[in-house]
Design an enzyme around this catalytic site. Structure first.
Site, PDB file in Angstrom:
ATOM      1  N   CYS A 156       0.757  -1.309   0.113  1.00  0.00           N
ATOM      2  CA  CYS A 156       0.031  -0.134  -0.193  1.00  0.00           C
ATOM      3  C   CYS A 156       0.910   1.234  -0.055  1.00  0.00           C
ATOM      4  CB  CYS A 156      -0.794   0.071   1.187  1.00  0.00           C
ATOM      5  SG  CYS A 156      -2.036  -1.490   1.347  1.00  0.00           S
ATOM      6  N   HIS A 185      -3.647   7.366   0.775  1.00  0.00           N
ATOM      7  CA  HIS A 185      -3.960   5.891   0.368  1.00  0.00           C
ATOM      8  C   HIS A 185      -5.591   5.634   0.708  1.00  0.00           C
ATOM      9  CE1 HIS A 185      -3.943   1.944  -0.138  1.00  0.00           C
ATOM     10  NE2 HIS A 185      -3.901   1.574   1.154  1.00  0.00           N
ATOM     11  N   ASN A 218      -9.782  -0.595  -2.525  1.00  0.00           N
ATOM     12  CA  ASN A 218      -8.138  -0.188  -2.351  1.00  0.00           C
ATOM     13  C   ASN A 218      -7.579  -0.996  -3.411  1.00  0.00           C
ATOM     14  OD1 ASN A 218      -5.862  -0.359  -1.438  1.00  0.00           O
ATOM     15  ND2 ASN A 218      -6.275  -1.317   0.520  1.00  0.00           N
TER      16      ASN A 218
HETATM   17  O1  UT7 Z   1      -4.147  -0.920   2.865  1.00  0.00           O
HETATM   18  C1  UT7 Z   1      -4.235  -1.423   3.980  1.00  0.00           C
HETATM   19  C2  UT7 Z   1      -5.313  -2.401   3.896  1.00  0.00           C
HETATM   20  N1  UT7 Z   1      -6.230  -2.864   4.928  1.00  0.00           N
HETATM   21  C3  UT7 Z   1      -6.635  -2.171   5.614  1.00  0.00           C
HETATM   22  O2  UT7 Z   1      -6.319  -0.749   6.033  1.00  0.00           O
HETATM   23  C4  UT7 Z   1      -7.755  -2.556   6.670  1.00  0.00           C
HETATM   24  C5  UT7 Z   1      -7.757  -2.009   7.722  1.00  0.00           C
HETATM   25  N2  UT7 Z   1      -9.013  -2.784   8.622  1.00  0.00           N
HETATM   26  C6  UT7 Z   1     -10.399  -2.395   8.504  1.00  0.00           C
HETATM   27  O3  UT7 Z   1     -10.643  -1.733   7.482  1.00  0.00           O
HETATM   28  C7  UT7 Z   1     -11.383  -3.094   9.285  1.00  0.00           C
HETATM   29  O4  UT7 Z   1     -10.706  -3.733  10.310  1.00  0.00           O
HETATM   30  C8  UT7 Z   1     -12.234  -4.036   8.371  1.00  0.00           C
HETATM   31  C9  UT7 Z   1     -13.190  -3.118   7.702  1.00  0.00           C
HETATM   32  C10 UT7 Z   1     -11.254  -4.966   7.442  1.00  0.00           C
HETATM   33  C11 UT7 Z   1     -13.204  -4.778   9.425  1.00  0.00           C
HETATM   34  O5  UT7 Z   1     -13.831  -3.854  10.038  1.00  0.00           O
HETATM   35  P1  UT7 Z   1     -13.999  -4.072  11.601  1.00  0.00           P
HETATM   36  O6  UT7 Z   1     -15.154  -3.056  12.313  1.00  0.00           O
HETATM   37  O7  UT7 Z   1     -12.734  -4.139  12.355  1.00  0.00           O
HETATM   38  O8  UT7 Z   1     -14.812  -5.657  11.725  1.00  0.00           O
HETATM   39  P2  UT7 Z   1     -14.354  -6.974  12.324  1.00  0.00           P
HETATM   40  O9  UT7 Z   1     -13.041  -7.540  11.479  1.00  0.00           O
HETATM   41  O10 UT7 Z   1     -14.171  -6.780  13.815  1.00  0.00           O
HETATM   42  O11 UT7 Z   1     -15.494  -7.985  12.022  1.00  0.00           O
HETATM   43  C12 UT7 Z   1     -16.874  -7.728  12.641  1.00  0.00           C
HETATM   44  C13 UT7 Z   1     -17.684  -8.959  12.069  1.00  0.00           C
HETATM   45  C14 UT7 Z   1     -17.074 -10.139  12.221  1.00  0.00           C
HETATM   46  O12 UT7 Z   1     -18.277 -10.954  12.870  1.00  0.00           O
HETATM   47  P3  UT7 Z   1     -18.239 -11.245  14.329  1.00  0.00           P
HETATM   48  O13 UT7 Z   1     -17.211 -12.104  14.624  1.00  0.00           O
HETATM   49  O14 UT7 Z   1     -18.636 -10.081  14.903  1.00  0.00           O
HETATM   50  O15 UT7 Z   1     -19.814 -12.291  14.356  1.00  0.00           O
HETATM   51  C15 UT7 Z   1     -16.620 -10.573  11.030  1.00  0.00           C
HETATM   52  O16 UT7 Z   1     -16.745 -12.002  10.794  1.00  0.00           O
HETATM   53  O17 UT7 Z   1     -18.012  -8.596  10.713  1.00  0.00           O
HETATM   54  C16 UT7 Z   1     -17.725  -9.918  10.076  1.00  0.00           C
HETATM   55  N3  UT7 Z   1     -17.158  -9.683   8.831  1.00  0.00           N
HETATM   56  C17 UT7 Z   1     -17.963  -9.499   7.840  1.00  0.00           C
HETATM   57  N4  UT7 Z   1     -19.406  -9.480   7.866  1.00  0.00           N
HETATM   58  C18 UT7 Z   1     -20.011  -9.146   6.417  1.00  0.00           C
HETATM   59  C19 UT7 Z   1     -15.949  -9.607   8.359  1.00  0.00           C
HETATM   60  N5  UT7 Z   1     -15.960  -9.246   6.804  1.00  0.00           N
HETATM   61  C20 UT7 Z   1     -17.248  -9.194   6.405  1.00  0.00           C
HETATM   62  C21 UT7 Z   1     -17.890  -8.963   5.434  1.00  0.00           C
HETATM   63  N6  UT7 Z   1     -19.178  -8.897   5.420  1.00  0.00           N
HETATM   64  N7  UT7 Z   1     -17.231  -8.743   4.288  1.00  0.00           N
END
Ligand code: UT7
Length: 338
Positions: free
Chosen positions: A115, A265, A295
């Protein structure tokens, strides 16, 4: 005194035409438009079709950048291509880009800083220009993520975030006498912390395991797909990106208020909102494209610059701050007088 500096004289981007909406993703994974929009701000992304590769997208963006600079590919002294989704394991994709531009002889170099790849490539190119070793350099960020994403519920946390695209700039050596007015790249700041290498990575293909670089066990585990600790990446990104911008401003004796446009980014709209908040920058000065392209990793910043110019939001003389954070962890900033 005149100092030799880099200035952007050409800019171009290319997005493949196929639009994949959040709704389209629900056909092969358990997700929803609501979850993706709320957590990331992403509404749709572009995915390539057929045999289109990273260097294919790169050549389109490069040609547009060359056209906007009024240059031919033969005028270039060097090429840097930042990507984490290379055409092949080796040789580097810059080699294929060079060939597709109809060039031979000049150095064509891959930069693998994910990234932050575009800012790293910009920084390296800038060093060649500052030392007088090169006059015109093509710097490209290009990614084809769609072919490397796990298109099932197991990979949903990563798959919804990424899209395909490319952006390119042409840097030219310029003598700067008045840094407050003349167009140039003021500085770049680069950082890495390998302690977090496995927080966002693709485990295979790999020389780090027993024997073959790819075997059935790796494929069964899905090691060929990106793995991410999203929370960890988020927490570090919202801290490191403002720090990198502040380092740039401090070195150049500017304040946050002096910046006319932030072209960050594009990983998550919430990350950029938090970065702007921590910096004390108004959100209307932050130019985002994540809602329509997701992204595109090394391509987000040059795509953002190009779209900001097209939208009339980036004009000559403006002070532009850019920052990125991602896999590695790597992060960095660039400050430009446009
Ligand atoms: O360039 C660098 C690349 N990456 C980044 O910058 C990513 C940085 N991180 C993020 O943007 C966030 O952490 C995410 C968008 C990836 C995730 O958001 P979050 O608020 O941290 O969600 P989480 O990972 O804590 O997941 C919450 C829930 C989970 O379910 P439970 O355990 O609460 O039942 C996940 O299983 O959301 C679930 N989940 C989804 N649900 C629907 C994870 N991915 C998805 C999805 N659709 N695509």
């Amino acid at each position: 005194m005149t100092n030799l500096r880099s200035r952007v004289i050409g800019l171009g981007s290319h997005l493949p035409p196929r639009i994949v909406t959040n709704e389209d993703l629900t056909e092969f994974m358990d997700t929803s438009d609501e979850w993706i929009v709320q957590r990331t701000g992403i509404r749709e992304r572009r995915w390539v079709e057929g045999v289109t590769s990273t260097s294919d997208l790169a050549v389109e963006a490069s040609q547009r950048a060359l056209d906007s600079a009024g240059l031919a590919a033969q005028d270039l002294d060097m090429i840097f291509l930042a990507t984490l989704s290379p055409d092949h394991f080796f040789p580097g994709s810059a080699v294929f880009l060079q060939r597709k531009l109809g060039l031979a002889g000049i150095p064509a170099i891959d930069v693998r800083q994910q990234c932050t790849g575009f800012i790293y490539a910009l920084s390296i190119a800038d060093q060649y220009i500052r030392t007088g070793s090169a006059e015109k350099i093509l710097v490209v960020g290009s990614e084809v993520h769609s072919k490397g994403l796990e298109k099932s519920t197991r990979g949903r946390d990563v798959t919804v975030l990424f899209g395909d695209g490319a952006g390119a700039v042409i840097l030219e050596a310029t003598g700067v006498t008045d840094p407050d007015r003349e167009s140039h790249l003021l500085s770049t700041h680069l950082y890495t912390d390998g302690a977090f290498a496995e927080e966002l990575w693709v485990p295979a293909v790999s020389t780090a395991y027993d024997e073959d670089i790819v075997d059935q066990r790796m494929l069964d585990r899905g090691d060929q797909y990106p793995k991410m600790n999203g929370r960890q990446v988020f927490v570090h990104a919202v801290k490191r990106m403002p720090e990198a911008v502040e380092a740039a401003l401090e070195q150049n004796n500017y304040q946050v208020n002096d910046v006319d446009l932030f072209v960050f980014h594009q990983a998550n709209l919430r990350i950029n909102e938090a970065v702007a908040h921590r910096l004390g920058a108004p959100e209307e000065k932050v130019f985002n494209t994540i809602h329509k392209y997701a992204n595109t990793t090394a391509a987000t910043i040059p795509i953002g610059l190009d779209e900001a110019v097209q939208a009339g939001m980036l004009e000559a003389g403006m002070l532009v701050a850019s920052a990125a954070f991602g896999s590695g962890f790597t992060w960095g900033s660039a400050l430009l007088r446009w």
